[in-house]
Design a protein around this motif. Structure first.
Motif, short mmCIF file in Angstrom:
data_model
loop_
_atom_site.label_atom_id
_atom_site.label_comp_id
_atom_site.label_asym_id
_atom_site.label_seq_id
_atom_site.Cartn_x
_atom_site.Cartn_y
_atom_site.Cartn_z
N ALA A 47 0.83 -1.21 0.00
CA ALA A 47 0.00 0.00 0.00
C ALA A 47 0.86 1.25 0.00
O ALA A 47 0.66 2.16 -0.82
CB ALA A 47 -0.94 -0.01 1.21
N ILE A 79 -2.96 5.49 5.13
CA ILE A 79 -2.01 4.49 4.63
C ILE A 79 -1.01 4.12 5.73
O ILE A 79 -0.74 2.94 5.98
CB ILE A 79 -1.28 5.01 3.39
CG1 ILE A 79 -2.25 5.16 2.22
CG2 ILE A 79 -0.13 4.07 3.01
CD1 ILE A 79 -1.65 5.83 1.00
N ARG A 95 -5.23 -0.03 -2.92
CA ARG A 95 -4.38 -0.94 -2.16
C ARG A 95 -4.56 -0.76 -0.66
O ARG A 95 -4.48 -1.73 0.11
CB ARG A 95 -2.92 -0.74 -2.54
CG ARG A 95 -2.54 -1.36 -3.86
CD ARG A 95 -2.85 -2.84 -3.87
NE ARG A 95 -2.30 -3.52 -5.06
CZ ARG A 95 -2.58 -4.77 -5.38
NH1 ARG A 95 -3.39 -5.48 -4.62
NH2 ARG A 95 -2.06 -5.32 -6.46
N THR A 96 -4.80 0.47 -0.22
CA THR A 96 -4.99 0.71 1.21
C THR A 96 -6.30 0.08 1.69
O THR A 96 -6.33 -0.65 2.68
CB THR A 96 -4.99 2.21 1.52
OG1 THR A 96 -3.73 2.76 1.12
CG2 THR A 96 -5.18 2.45 3.01
N GLN A 101 -6.50 -3.63 2.09
CA GLN A 101 -5.87 -4.29 3.23
C GLN A 101 -6.89 -4.90 4.19
O GLN A 101 -6.51 -5.58 5.14
CB GLN A 101 -4.97 -3.30 3.97
CG GLN A 101 -3.74 -2.98 3.14
CD GLN A 101 -2.72 -2.14 3.89
OE1 GLN A 101 -1.61 -2.55 4.10
NE2 GLN A 101 -3.12 -0.94 4.27
#
Length: 305
Positions: free
Chosen positions: A109, A132, A260-261, A264
């Protein structure tokens, strides 16, 4: 900042599918090599990707976007980077636990945020950067197996083989995201889902050719093992293709770092699967890591608005 509201549900679905796929794929490591376990994703995933593409195109009467050499170049690059990242992730599993290997790789991330800023010019708000950072601290808390956030533990863990493999996997996955986004951007401004599925079919086809050729040349015996594992491998292919379809759609709709964050949340799904499916014990300190991941994801979503 965002071009479509579809990115959030697509990212959440991608995280769930990826966690389930990785859990099943980890079981294959008992009978397959690193490359063999990676190959099942593409061999059994390509029919699913094609079915998704044809099904969506038929349902929406959409037409194939114009393809260019640039598109195939980025698709090839993204496919190669993902193969490398997947192999490193599987190697990380072999060093420690299923949950730990995935958690180290989730540094993708912050790595993705840096490279997306550099390569794509994706500018994030301070709140997204804070989210992030918080989420990465959360996954690192999980990766340290409940040891807490002592500095010596963090730096000590970074020298372990699992950490090196996981960090390398995170780097390659971050670059994969950027390559896939660029491939999708070359297809114009049409239907975002169709563009994502077109990229998916191209990437998986190229991956099957690349990793399949390598296995034939260097690990020929693995082909028989891969084909013999079809009862399990077909589920890996199904989950991998479905998860990638959601990932690609999200990448086409929102900044790479944001996707991407939020992605998670996979760590939460992974922790649950690691406990209930792989029988890995849960530790009390992992609650802190989970809480940080949730806070980081929420901050990133709010900051993106």
């Amino acid at each position: 900042m965002l071009t479509s509201a579809i990115w959030l549900p697509a990212t959440l679905a991608a995280g769930l599918f990826q966690a389930a796929r990785t859990a099943i794929q980890q079981r294959l490591r008992a009978t397959l090599s690193v490359n063999g376990a990676g190959l099942v994703r593409y061999l059994y995933g390509l029919p699913v990707a094609l079915a998704l593409w044809f099904g969506y195109a038929a349902a929406t009467s959409a037409h194939l976007p114009p393809l260019s050499p640039t598109f195939f170049g980025f698709a090839l690059l993204g496919g190669l980077l993902q193969i490398g990242g997947t192999n490193l992730l599987i190697m990380a599993f072999g060093e420690r636990s299923f949950v730990v290997g995935t958690a180290y790789a989730k540094t993708e991330a912050v790595q993705g945020a840096v490279f997306a800023l550099w390569l794509l010019g994706e500018v994030l708000t301070p709140l997204v950067w804070l989210g992030i950072a918080i989420s990465v601290v959360g996954v690192m808390t999980l990766s340290l197996g409940g040891k807490g956030l002592k500095l010596r533990d963090v730096f000590g863990a970074l020298w372990q083989p699992a950490a090196r493999y996981g960090l390398g996997a995170g780097l390659l996955f971050a670059l994969t995201s950027i390559a896939v986004k660029r491939a999708t951007q070359t297809l114009g401004d049409g239907d975002v889902v169709l563009r994502a599925l077109t990229s998916l079919v191209a990437v998986v086809t190229l991956q099957l050719v690349m990793q399949g050729s390598y296995v034939i040349l260097r690990e020929r015996g693995q082909w028989r093992a891969v084909l013999g594992s079809w009862r399990t491998s077909m589920w890996v292919g199904l989950l991998a293709a479905a998860g990638s379809a959601f990932w690609f759609t999200a990448f086409a709709s929102a900044p790479v770092a944001l996707v991407r964050t939020v992605g998670q949340v996979e760590v939460i799904f992974t922790l649950l699967l690691g406990h209930f499916y792989l029988r890995e014990p849960l530790k009390r300190a992992e609650a802190l890591g989970l809480a940080l991941v949730v806070i980081g994801v929420i901050a990133s979503v709010v900051g993106s608005g």
